[in-house]
Write a protein that holds these residues in place. Sequence first.
Motif, PDB file in Angstrom:
ATOM      1  N   ALA A 133      26.837  30.529  30.652  1.00 19.71           N
ATOM      2  CA  ALA A 133      27.680  30.396  31.844  1.00 19.71           C
ATOM      3  C   ALA A 133      28.280  31.743  32.242  1.00 19.71           C
ATOM      4  O   ALA A 133      28.353  32.084  33.430  1.00 19.71           O
ATOM      5  CB  ALA A 133      28.788  29.375  31.589  1.00 19.71           C
ATOM      6  N   MET A 134      28.717  32.529  31.261  1.00 22.04           N
ATOM      7  CA  MET A 134      29.253  33.852  31.562  1.00 22.04           C
ATOM      8  C   MET A 134      28.195  34.740  32.214  1.00 22.04           C
ATOM      9  O   MET A 134      28.478  35.459  33.185  1.00 22.04           O
ATOM     10  CB  MET A 134      29.774  34.510  30.286  1.00 22.04           C
ATOM     11  N   ASN A 135      26.968  34.669  31.708  1.00 20.79           N
ATOM     12  CA  ASN A 135      25.885  35.459  32.285  1.00 20.79           C
ATOM     13  C   ASN A 135      25.630  35.059  33.730  1.00 20.79           C
ATOM     14  O   ASN A 135      25.384  35.912  34.598  1.00 20.79           O
ATOM     15  CB  ASN A 135      24.605  35.286  31.462  1.00 20.79           C
ATOM     16  N   THR A 136      25.690  33.759  34.001  1.00 19.64           N
ATOM     17  CA  THR A 136      25.518  33.285  35.369  1.00 19.64           C
ATOM     18  C   THR A 136      26.590  33.865  36.277  1.00 19.64           C
ATOM     19  O   THR A 136      26.318  34.303  37.397  1.00 19.64           O
ATOM     20  CB  THR A 136      25.568  31.748  35.415  1.00 19.64           C
ATOM     21  N   GLY A 137      27.822  33.878  35.778  1.00 15.56           N
ATOM     22  CA  GLY A 137      28.920  34.433  36.562  1.00 15.56           C
ATOM     23  C   GLY A 137      28.775  35.923  36.805  1.00 15.56           C
ATOM     24  O   GLY A 137      29.057  36.425  37.900  1.00 15.56           O
ATOM     25  N   ILE A 138      28.330  36.650  35.787  1.00  8.61           N
ATOM     26  CA  ILE A 138      28.129  38.098  35.930  1.00  8.61           C
ATOM     27  C   ILE A 138      27.039  38.377  36.965  1.00  8.61           C
ATOM     28  O   ILE A 138      27.164  39.280  37.796  1.00  8.61           O
ATOM     29  CB  ILE A 138      27.768  38.729  34.570  1.00  8.61           C
ATOM     30  N   GLU A 139      25.980  37.574  36.943  1.00  9.03           N
ATOM     31  CA  GLU A 139      24.896  37.752  37.905  1.00  9.03           C
ATOM     32  C   GLU A 139      25.368  37.480  39.326  1.00  9.03           C
ATOM     33  O   GLU A 139      24.860  38.086  40.289  1.00  9.03           O
ATOM     34  CB  GLU A 139      23.736  36.833  37.541  1.00  9.03           C
ATOM     35  N   ALA A 140      26.341  36.585  39.478  1.00 14.33           N
ATOM     36  CA  ALA A 140      26.857  36.254  40.808  1.00 14.33           C
ATOM     37  C   ALA A 140      27.930  37.234  41.274  1.00 14.33           C
ATOM     38  O   ALA A 140      28.248  37.283  42.463  1.00 14.33           O
ATOM     39  CB  ALA A 140      27.425  34.836  40.804  1.00 14.33           C
ATOM     40  N   ALA A 141      28.483  38.004  40.359  1.00 15.29           N
ATOM     41  CA  ALA A 141      29.592  38.906  40.680  1.00 15.29           C
ATOM     42  C   ALA A 141      29.115  40.070  41.554  1.00 15.29           C
ATOM     43  O   ALA A 141      28.000  40.564  41.415  1.00 15.29           O
ATOM     44  CB  ALA A 141      30.218  39.437  39.394  1.00 15.29           C
ATOM     45  N   THR A 142      30.015  40.525  42.429  1.00 18.32           N
ATOM     46  CA  THR A 142      29.706  41.664  43.299  1.00 18.32           C
ATOM     47  C   THR A 142      30.666  42.826  43.096  1.00 18.32           C
ATOM     48  O   THR A 142      30.456  43.897  43.657  1.00 18.32           O
ATOM     49  CB  THR A 142      29.746  41.240  44.774  1.00 18.32           C
ATOM     50  N   GLY A 143      31.717  42.648  42.309  1.00 12.28           N
ATOM     51  CA  GLY A 143      32.693  43.707  42.089  1.00 12.28           C
ATOM     52  C   GLY A 143      32.159  44.824  41.223  1.00 12.28           C
ATOM     53  O   GLY A 143      31.172  44.653  40.494  1.00 12.28           O
ATOM     54  N   ASP A 144      32.827  45.967  41.281  1.00 15.35           N
ATOM     55  CA  ASP A 144      32.425  47.114  40.467  1.00 15.35           C
ATOM     56  C   ASP A 144      32.776  46.906  38.996  1.00 15.35           C
ATOM     57  O   ASP A 144      32.122  47.468  38.106  1.00 15.35           O
ATOM     58  CB  ASP A 144      33.118  48.385  40.967  1.00 15.35           C
ATOM     59  N   VAL A 145      33.829  46.142  38.742  1.00 13.94           N
ATOM     60  CA  VAL A 145      34.311  45.882  37.384  1.00 13.94           C
ATOM     61  C   VAL A 145      34.375  44.380  37.179  1.00 13.94           C
ATOM     62  O   VAL A 145      34.818  43.642  38.071  1.00 13.94           O
ATOM     63  CB  VAL A 145      35.696  46.509  37.150  1.00 13.94           C
ATOM     64  N   VAL A 146      33.927  43.911  36.008  1.00 10.28           N
ATOM     65  CA  VAL A 146      33.897  42.478  35.719  1.00 10.28           C
ATOM     66  C   VAL A 146      34.801  42.181  34.530  1.00 10.28           C
ATOM     67  O   VAL A 146      34.727  42.845  33.489  1.00 10.28           O
ATOM     68  CB  VAL A 146      32.471  41.998  35.404  1.00 10.28           C
ATOM     69  N   GLY A 147      35.633  41.156  34.684  1.00 15.13           N
ATOM     70  CA  GLY A 147      36.439  40.642  33.586  1.00 15.13           C
ATOM     71  C   GLY A 147      36.113  39.174  33.371  1.00 15.13           C
ATOM     72  O   GLY A 147      35.733  38.469  34.318  1.00 15.13           O
ATOM     73  N   ILE A 148      36.244  38.700  32.131  1.00 12.39           N
ATOM     74  CA  ILE A 148      36.006  37.292  31.800  1.00 12.39           C
ATOM     75  C   ILE A 148      37.346  36.656  31.449  1.00 12.39           C
ATOM     76  O   ILE A 148      38.059  37.143  30.559  1.00 12.39           O
ATOM     77  CB  ILE A 148      35.046  37.139  30.608  1.00 12.39           C
ATOM     78  N   LEU A 149      37.696  35.582  32.150  1.00 13.03           N
ATOM     79  CA  LEU A 149      38.937  34.861  31.859  1.00 13.03           C
ATOM     80  C   LEU A 149      38.600  33.387  31.733  1.00 13.03           C
ATOM     81  O   LEU A 149      38.266  32.722  32.720  1.00 13.03           O
ATOM     82  CB  LEU A 149      39.963  35.080  32.978  1.00 13.03           C
ATOM     83  N   ASN A 150      38.689  32.873  30.509  1.00 10.57           N
ATOM     84  CA  ASN A 150      38.319  31.487  30.267  1.00 10.57           C
ATOM     85  C   ASN A 150      39.307  30.520  30.898  1.00 10.57           C
ATOM     86  O   ASN A 150      40.430  30.887  31.257  1.00 10.57           O
ATOM     87  CB  ASN A 150      38.210  31.230  28.767  1.00 10.57           C
TER      88      ASN A 150
END
Length: 261
Positions: free
Chosen positions: A69-86
């Motif tokens: 699920a995190m990988n799916t979110g990263i692939e959908a992200a467009t920002g320069d920096v990515v953070g994960i918040l459960n």
Amino acid sequence: MDFSIVTPVYNDPRIRSTIDSVRAQRTDFDVEHVVVDGQSTDETVGIIERSRDEIDTLVRQDDDGVYDAMNTGIEAATGDVVGILNADDRYQDAAVLQDIHDRLRETGAETAYGDLVYVDDSDDVVRYWESGQFRPYKFYLGWLPPHPTFFVRRSLYERYGTFDKSLHIAGDYELMLRLLRKHDVSTAYVDRVLVRMANGGQSNESVGNMLLAVREMYDSWRKHRLAGRYVAPFLHPVEKLPQFVRDPPGDAVETQLFTRS
């Protein structure tokens, strides 16, 4: 430098507070919230629907575990920096993302992290994870930054890959080991509490899970052909012990609950 925050969720109504804490961030840059719902079946569905205007990207699909699920979110992200918040975590206050942004900009680092507190159902602090400055040798002593405070430039995921979804518990450990130790990616420490995390966690649910976590950590070192596999995974549980007796800073004890405006 814009940010994307990825929140994986499955049947966890606490996501309401997570969404509120992302929405409350005061920044001079854009913040995108990506929510990946693994086909929730409880009241989480209604909470997400009522929060739809506050979620920039919503993905609903079956997944192969939280790291998928995190990988799916990263692939959908467009920002320069990515953070994960459960979905059971939230930011300590409204200045967290601005502080990370400023630290990355002033240091030129490719990643950044900070401190974290575990809280109980009453939002009282029960553990304080003080990360401290990164030193490569610390990995051999069981050190690791708390993953919910770990922010990564999206280009690093494109260069070195995302989470290893074959791992069940230690996928975040493997990712940070891969970036900070194997590839010597630069990082910067923000010396304060950034995240309030619900007490527990999958790796602490049972003795079996704790043993599985150690095994997956060992496998991560071996996979990357790093010599610390015989020491670091076994010291990691010991390295956690001071979290239970260390006094948190005063501003972390104070509760800041985010509410809808």
